[in-house]
Design a protein around this motif. Structure first.
Motif, PDB file in Angstrom:
ATOM      1  N   ARG A 133      11.186  -0.040   3.409  1.00  0.00           N
ATOM      2  CA  ARG A 133      10.555   0.124   4.723  1.00  0.00           C
ATOM      3  C   ARG A 133      10.200   1.594   4.969  1.00  0.00           C
ATOM      4  NH1 ARG A 133      14.488  -1.578   7.376  1.00  0.00           N
ATOM      5  NH2 ARG A 133      13.863  -3.765   7.586  1.00  0.00           N
ATOM      6  N   ASP A 134      11.111   2.485   4.662  1.00  0.00           N
ATOM      7  CA  ASP A 134      10.898   3.913   4.922  1.00  0.00           C
ATOM      8  C   ASP A 134       9.800   4.509   4.044  1.00  0.00           C
ATOM      9  OD1 ASP A 134      12.897   3.836   6.814  1.00  0.00           O
ATOM     10  OD2 ASP A 134      14.441   4.693   5.516  1.00  0.00           O
ATOM     11  N   ASN A 135       9.553   3.896   2.889  1.00  0.00           N
ATOM     12  CA  ASN A 135       8.617   4.478   1.924  1.00  0.00           C
ATOM     13  C   ASN A 135       7.358   3.639   1.713  1.00  0.00           C
ATOM     14  OD1 ASN A 135      10.071   6.951   0.506  1.00  0.00           O
ATOM     15  ND2 ASN A 135      11.624   5.370   0.841  1.00  0.00           N
ATOM     16  N   TRP A 136       7.225   2.586   2.462  1.00  0.00           N
ATOM     17  CA  TRP A 136       6.128   1.642   2.235  1.00  0.00           C
ATOM     18  C   TRP A 136       4.767   2.329   2.196  1.00  0.00           C
ATOM     19  CZ3 TRP A 136       5.727  -3.220   0.621  1.00  0.00           C
ATOM     20  CH2 TRP A 136       4.509  -3.896   0.815  1.00  0.00           C
ATOM     21  N   LYS A 137       4.508   3.205   3.136  1.00  0.00           N
ATOM     22  CA  LYS A 137       3.181   3.820   3.242  1.00  0.00           C
ATOM     23  C   LYS A 137       2.948   4.914   2.204  1.00  0.00           C
ATOM     24  CE  LYS A 137       4.537   7.095   6.891  1.00  0.00           C
ATOM     25  NZ  LYS A 137       4.270   7.516   8.292  1.00  0.00           N
ATOM     26  N   TYR A 138       3.982   5.284   1.465  1.00  0.00           N
ATOM     27  CA  TYR A 138       3.843   6.362   0.484  1.00  0.00           C
ATOM     28  C   TYR A 138       3.585   5.846  -0.933  1.00  0.00           C
ATOM     29  CZ  TYR A 138       5.892   8.987   4.334  1.00  0.00           C
ATOM     30  OH  TYR A 138       6.139   9.535   5.563  1.00  0.00           O
ATOM     31  N   TYR A 139       3.641   4.544  -1.127  1.00  0.00           N
ATOM     32  CA  TYR A 139       3.426   3.962  -2.444  1.00  0.00           C
ATOM     33  C   TYR A 139       2.172   3.092  -2.420  1.00  0.00           C
ATOM     34  CZ  TYR A 139       8.071   5.300  -4.164  1.00  0.00           C
ATOM     35  OH  TYR A 139       9.177   6.002  -4.575  1.00  0.00           O
ATOM     36  N   SER A 140       1.411   3.120  -3.504  1.00  0.00           N
ATOM     37  CA  SER A 140       0.254   2.238  -3.621  1.00  0.00           C
ATOM     38  C   SER A 140       0.730   0.797  -3.751  1.00  0.00           C
ATOM     39  CB  SER A 140      -0.583   2.611  -4.847  1.00  0.00           C
ATOM     40  OG  SER A 140      -1.031   3.951  -4.761  1.00  0.00           O
ATOM     41  N   ARG A 141      -0.029  -0.119  -3.165  1.00  0.00           N
ATOM     42  CA  ARG A 141       0.401  -1.511  -3.121  1.00  0.00           C
ATOM     43  C   ARG A 141       0.593  -2.105  -4.515  1.00  0.00           C
ATOM     44  NH1 ARG A 141      -0.680  -4.006   1.950  1.00  0.00           N
ATOM     45  NH2 ARG A 141      -0.055  -6.008   1.062  1.00  0.00           N
ATOM     46  N   GLN A 142      -0.267  -1.713  -5.467  1.00  0.00           N
ATOM     47  CA  GLN A 142      -0.159  -2.307  -6.797  1.00  0.00           C
ATOM     48  C   GLN A 142       1.099  -1.867  -7.533  1.00  0.00           C
ATOM     49  OE1 GLN A 142      -2.249   0.086  -6.002  1.00  0.00           O
ATOM     50  NE2 GLN A 142      -2.547   1.550  -7.677  1.00  0.00           N
ATOM     51  N   LYS A 143       1.727  -0.774  -7.070  1.00  0.00           N
ATOM     52  CA  LYS A 143       2.953  -0.305  -7.705  1.00  0.00           C
ATOM     53  C   LYS A 143       4.177  -1.094  -7.242  1.00  0.00           C
ATOM     54  CE  LYS A 143       1.459   4.502  -8.413  1.00  0.00           C
ATOM     55  NZ  LYS A 143       1.763   5.925  -8.146  1.00  0.00           N
ATOM     56  N   MET A 144       4.116  -1.608  -6.016  1.00  0.00           N
ATOM     57  CA  MET A 144       5.273  -2.285  -5.428  1.00  0.00           C
ATOM     58  C   MET A 144       5.188  -3.779  -5.719  1.00  0.00           C
ATOM     59  SD  MET A 144       5.684  -0.188  -1.837  1.00  0.00           S
ATOM     60  CE  MET A 144       3.983  -0.450  -1.308  1.00  0.00           C
ATOM     61  N   MET A 145       5.628  -4.145  -6.903  1.00  0.00           N
ATOM     62  CA  MET A 145       5.541  -5.531  -7.338  1.00  0.00           C
ATOM     63  C   MET A 145       6.833  -6.277  -7.025  1.00  0.00           C
ATOM     64  SD  MET A 145       3.489  -5.227 -10.950  1.00  0.00           S
ATOM     65  CE  MET A 145       4.478  -3.870 -11.559  1.00  0.00           C
ATOM     66  N   VAL A 146       6.676  -7.436  -6.436  1.00  0.00           N
ATOM     67  CA  VAL A 146       7.814  -8.315  -6.184  1.00  0.00           C
ATOM     68  C   VAL A 146       8.184  -8.976  -7.503  1.00  0.00           C
ATOM     69  CG1 VAL A 146       8.621 -10.353  -4.930  1.00  0.00           C
ATOM     70  CG2 VAL A 146       7.054  -8.718  -3.817  1.00  0.00           C
ATOM     71  N   THR A 147       9.402  -8.805  -7.941  1.00  0.00           N
ATOM     72  CA  THR A 147       9.832  -9.408  -9.198  1.00  0.00           C
ATOM     73  C   THR A 147      10.962 -10.390  -8.931  1.00  0.00           C
ATOM     74  OG1 THR A 147      11.490  -7.728  -9.757  1.00  0.00           O
ATOM     75  CG2 THR A 147       9.230  -7.310 -10.436  1.00  0.00           C
ATOM     76  N   ILE A 148      10.817 -11.570  -9.489  1.00  0.00           N
ATOM     77  CA  ILE A 148      11.885 -12.562  -9.453  1.00  0.00           C
ATOM     78  C   ILE A 148      12.600 -12.463 -10.789  1.00  0.00           C
ATOM     79  CG2 ILE A 148      12.456 -15.007  -9.218  1.00  0.00           C
ATOM     80  CD1 ILE A 148       9.930 -15.310  -7.523  1.00  0.00           C
ATOM     81  N   ARG A 149      13.818 -11.961 -10.739  1.00  0.00           N
ATOM     82  CA  ARG A 149      14.530 -11.558 -11.950  1.00  0.00           C
ATOM     83  C   ARG A 149      15.173 -12.740 -12.666  1.00  0.00           C
ATOM     84  NH1 ARG A 149      14.810  -6.788 -14.435  1.00  0.00           N
ATOM     85  NH2 ARG A 149      17.057  -6.453 -14.245  1.00  0.00           N
TER      86      ARG A 149
END
Length: 230
Positions: A133-149
């Motif tokens: 939440r604190d860093n959401w706007k500082y990362y490009s969307r394509q970098k923040m991938m939801v992974t189901i481990r």
């Protein structure tokens, strides 16, 4: 680190993220259709099923993501106004999928292709929903991938809203193969009456997008076959 499913769901809803996206090739998508759900590349391999080879396969095993399923929080095709490099078939899942506590969900800080073996876990993944939440706007969307481990069984299609299919409007003239028609034929052959995704396939309609120009002029015939044919 594993994130709290409910806390993550509430955060995404606060951002009005309603859908999670997974793009893939026709060949790999056909395997998903036959298995009635998404599978990690490791699971597909262990089951002896078909999937399109990717350049990152070897390093994915080294980096311990071979058994993970990856989802995006935005449609990268629309986001970048170009084709999705992972493939022309896009599964759209309702974000409620992540409320299922059977799914161990981590979120990356960058695409694993840019990691090194020695990259520490705190530089690979967000450690909490609060950090995300604190860093959401500082990362490009394509970098923040939801992974189901550690996926080993199909992530079922009950949550799928629709499936978009690219029409590159390209014919391989030497072989008289119309890529879109061949892809649609394969989908129809593998989505019989009664299949959970019957009626959910839509042709992508693009405006102000470079995908068709790119497919025609920047993607070579071997790659077009790899993406669109089984």
């Amino acid at each position: 680190m594993r994130l709290d499913n409910k806390e993550l769901f509430d955060f995404f809803k606060s951002l009005e993220i309603e859908v999670l996206y997974h793009a893939n090739t026709t060949q790999t998508s056909i395997t998903y259709l036959n298995q009635n759900g998404l599978l990690s590349r490791g699971a597909v391999e262990s089951l002896g099923l078909n999937q399109t080879a990717q350049s990152s396969d070897d390093i994915d095993k080294v980096l311990d993501v071979w058994n993970d399923v990856f989802l995006d929080t935005t449609d990268l095709h629309t986001y970048f106004s170009r084709q999705n490099y992972y493939g022309p078939i896009l599964f759209e899942f309702d974000v409620s999928l992540i409320e299922n506590t059977e799914y161990e969900i981590w979120i990356t800080k960058n695409n694993p292709i840019y990691w090194k073996k020695e990259t520490p876990m705190e530089d690979r993944y967000f450690q909490s929903v609060a950090e995300l939440r604190d860093n959401w706007k500082y990362y490009s969307r394509q970098k923040m991938m939801v992974t189901i481990r550690k996926n080993s069984s199909p992530i079922l299609f009950e949550s799928v809203r629709r499936v978009l299919v690219d029409d590159p409007r390209v014919t391989l003239t030497n072989e008289n193969i119309h890529l879109f028609n061949e892809t649609v034929k394969l989908i129809k052959e593998n989505v019989p009456d009664g299949h959970i995704l019957k009626g959910k396939f839509k042709t992508r309609e693009c405006e102000y997008c470079w995908c068709r120009d790119n497919y025609l002029n920047q993607v070579g015939v071997p790659d077009l076959k790899r993406l669109f044919l089984n």
